[in-house]
Design a protein around this motif. Structure first.
Motif, PDB file in Angstrom:
ATOM      1  N   SER A  62       0.825  -1.215   0.000  1.00 54.42           N
ATOM      2  CA  SER A  62       0.000   0.000   0.000  1.00 54.42           C
ATOM      3  C   SER A  62       0.858   1.263   0.000  1.00 54.42           C
ATOM      4  O   SER A  62       0.418   2.317  -0.457  1.00 54.42           O
ATOM      5  N   TRP A  65       1.210   1.949  -3.562  1.00 52.29           N
ATOM      6  CA  TRP A  65      -0.010   2.590  -4.093  1.00 52.29           C
ATOM      7  C   TRP A  65       0.183   4.099  -3.991  1.00 52.29           C
ATOM      8  O   TRP A  65      -0.090   4.847  -4.930  1.00 52.29           O
ATOM      9  N   PHE A  85      -9.652  -4.390  -1.930  1.00 50.96           N
ATOM     10  CA  PHE A  85      -8.337  -3.778  -2.072  1.00 50.96           C
ATOM     11  C   PHE A  85      -8.328  -2.681  -3.134  1.00 50.96           C
ATOM     12  O   PHE A  85      -7.727  -1.623  -2.942  1.00 50.96           O
ATOM     13  N   SER A  86      -9.036  -2.922  -4.229  1.00 54.73           N
ATOM     14  CA  SER A  86      -9.129  -1.868  -5.251  1.00 54.73           C
ATOM     15  C   SER A  86      -9.895  -0.671  -4.678  1.00 54.73           C
ATOM     16  O   SER A  86      -9.588   0.485  -4.986  1.00 54.73           O
ATOM     17  N   TRP A  89      -7.437   1.305  -2.521  1.00 51.70           N
ATOM     18  CA  TRP A  89      -6.488   2.090  -3.336  1.00 51.70           C
ATOM     19  C   TRP A  89      -7.182   3.353  -3.851  1.00 51.70           C
ATOM     20  O   TRP A  89      -6.627   4.447  -3.824  1.00 51.70           O
ATOM     21  N   CYS A 129      -5.840   2.847 -12.635  1.00 53.99           N
ATOM     22  CA  CYS A 129      -5.346   1.908 -11.623  1.00 53.99           C
ATOM     23  C   CYS A 129      -6.240   0.678 -11.548  1.00 53.99           C
ATOM     24  O   CYS A 129      -7.459   0.813 -11.397  1.00 53.99           O
ATOM     25  N   VAL A 131      -6.454  -3.452  -9.810  1.00 58.63           N
ATOM     26  CA  VAL A 131      -5.898  -4.541  -9.002  1.00 58.63           C
ATOM     27  C   VAL A 131      -6.043  -5.815  -9.821  1.00 58.63           C
ATOM     28  O   VAL A 131      -7.151  -6.213 -10.178  1.00 58.63           O
ATOM     29  N   GLU A 134      -7.893  -9.636  -7.187  1.00 58.79           N
ATOM     30  CA  GLU A 134      -8.575  -9.118  -5.994  1.00 58.79           C
ATOM     31  C   GLU A 134      -8.561 -10.180  -4.895  1.00 58.79           C
ATOM     32  O   GLU A 134      -9.337 -11.142  -4.931  1.00 58.79           O
ATOM     33  N   ASP A 161      -1.754  -3.210  -9.612  1.00 59.95           N
ATOM     34  CA  ASP A 161      -1.459  -3.825  -8.322  1.00 59.95           C
ATOM     35  C   ASP A 161      -1.419  -5.324  -8.548  1.00 59.95           C
ATOM     36  O   ASP A 161      -2.431  -5.933  -8.900  1.00 59.95           O
TER      37      ASP A 161
END
Lengths: 365, 365
Positions: A62, A65, A85-86, A89, A129, A131, A134, A161
């Protein structure tokens, strides 16, 4: 190493890698340090399939990120959001006072490339961006298809990510045209948490030169300046660098292609087992992650109890991503559980684990 | 542990502490983790002499510089600058797009409390930042006198970098009214680099609530929210937490007061030796650091050669802070060398080291 953690990170670390952490310290402005640092480069480039720099940050994923956002985004950034998580971010970008737009998808669904194309066509974003994998829902998105979309928007930086995919599934950074691909140590790389890695394209650095307020710790240009001298701007976690060197050697010895195959095999076993047991996958068909399976607990198994029972035997069970389960429970839908098959895990360990799980399901309270 | 590093960080780490790094991983959302995390609290509070939270960041100390600035400063911040590290912290504030004012003092001089008082009276600053122990010049500033000044400016937050002093010299955070006192692991605490620690006052948190753009990784409110649950917002470096637990136990066993006395004794020996050898201290009389001595190389000893000679015997010599020496050389003044006496170093080791150095001085090239 006894098999223990079946959670999606931290992963178990091989004993030979753990021992590397216990080496004596050394000055970070010495030739010895620079040699250690430089020795990591070839293995990291191979891992990311890139000719770009692969920077090492003493932080979790992170932190990177934040490095991507603070260093390369003046204002407008688009985030695909298809899980916890997305979402995190995206909210980080907002907290960095950027003009953040979120393109949301249902939990369990992958990022839809057409929707990304449409969103990028409607407004001038500086970066997109996504991820890749996930962790919360066990969904992997199609970087190949997203890469095709990004080619239609050549002025937009492409940030990926790969926290829970890198090292478990092939990611060809240069082939896909990824500007920043970031990962943390404690998932498929099977290192302890404490460092994070990111490949950085030349145009990301060029963009950073035009962005104000980058700060210091996560300023990619500071990291780059030191990297070019085989150093870091501040004292890094030297124990993790030794461990990384060892782990890169171990990956090379296994062979990256074999490593990816091992993950595919483990994932197939878990999916076949789930099907046999009558549990549907939570992730959409065709988008199941090779490193972590997220399964719908349609039988109402009490995973907290299973976790407790197996903890007594040194096995750590995952009870599903808490916030997702809370949301599903509130909607009166079946909750989820996850089985991680990443890092050092082997198909044999996964098979024994599944057998153990099954036994627990039959225990009546 | 063989004595090796006489540089001002990273410091040598005791073998029993190093071995803690090699423990198996554990989930960071488990009861076992929360117990490990909570077990650190009493020792940390004692170390900082505080009832405040002592947060742990997976970063170097410079990460916490950024946490203090990004979380608690909207715009106007005053930095005392009397060496390379205080200068770096000041420039970080500027790079975070804050309205930074620097109050500069000559290299080798401490921060002058009257000058701070005057500067704080002239403008409304939100925070004042000072480096307690300037590692680059071996100068320690008088926190007691600065604390008296800060009492006259009760609306200004008081931020202290204790990176190379904490654990080597007593710092009474609550007595001094320090809002944020930060330190990194690899100096006087004798842990590997990779984590940093900071005590945070209640009013720092309250201020943070009013500051926008704090981001995520270094947002003190995110760290606090997790801390209250004995957790961290992101996966922390678990190996470092085990090592910290062990090192806090070792400090407790030594006794903090005895530890500080050991540092005083080592510093006295170095100063007496320098005097006997005819080397003047670079730091101003009365402000010599108890953890690192910075000495003027008035005899033109070739420290690069000495370093090389002793490296062959497993001893790492410090050749002085590079940028300071370059500046001094350009001004045709004697350069400096440093002797660190922090962490695990003992008076006996310092005495043998000084004897070794002396022998090297007599070697003719």
């Amino acid at each position: 190493m006894a098999a223990r953690l079946f959670i999606p990170g931290p992963s178990d670390v091989d004993d030979t890698v753990l021992r590397e952490l216990a080496r004596p310290q050394l000055g970070h402005r010495t030739q010895e340090f620079r040699e250690l640092f430089a020795s990591l480069r070839p293995g990291l480039r191979k891992l990311f399939s890139t000719g770009n720099d692969v920077l090492i940050s003493t932080s979790s994923g992170s932190g990177l990120w934040e490095a991507a956002i603070r260093s390369c985004v003046k204002s407008k950034v688009l985030h695909a959001v298809n899980g916890a998580f997305s979402k995190k971010w995206a909210s980080l970008s907002k907290n960095c006072a950027k003009d953040m737009a979120a393109l949301s998808f249902q939990d369990g669904k992958p990022v839809n490339p057409q929707a990304v194309d449409k969103a990028l066509s409607e407004r001038d974003y500086e970066a997109f961006c996504v991820v890749h994998n996930e962790t919360s829902t066990g969904v992997i998105s199609d970087l190949g298809a997203l890469s095709q979309v990004m080619k239609k928007h050549p002025d937009v930086l492409f940030f990926v990510d790969a926290v829970s995919s890198l090292g478990g599934v092939k990611i060809e950074v240069d082939g896909l045209g990824i500007d920043i691909c970031l990962a943390s140590s404690q998932k498929a790389l099977a290192l302890p948490a404490g460092i994070a890695l990111a490949s950085i394209s030349r145009r990301s650095y060029l963009k950073a030169e035009a962005v104000e307020g980058r700060g210091y710790y996560f300023d990619l240009l500071e990291l780059k300046k030191a990297y070019d001298k085989d150093e870091t701007p501040y004292t890094p976690s030297i124990p993790h660098l030794y461990a990384l060197r060892k782990q890169l050697d171990r990956m090379e010895a296994e062979g990256l292609e074999f490593r990816y195959k091992r993950h595919e095999e483990m994932a197939s076993w878990v999916r076949a087992w789930a099907k046999e047991q009558g549990f549907p996958m939570f992730s959409q068909e065709g988008c199941h992650s090779p490193t972590v399976s997220c399964i719908s607990n349609t039988k109402g198994i009490d995973f907290a109890a299973v976790k407790k029972a197996l903890a007594g035997r040194g096995i750590t069970v995952d009870t599903g991503y808490r916030k997702l389960n809370e949301k599903l429970a509130a909607e009166e839908k079946p909750t989820t559980f996850r089985i991680a098959h990443m890092g050092e895990r082997t198909p044999d360990e996964i098979r024994s684990y599944l057998a153990e799980l099954q036994k627990q399901f039959q225990v009546k309270p």
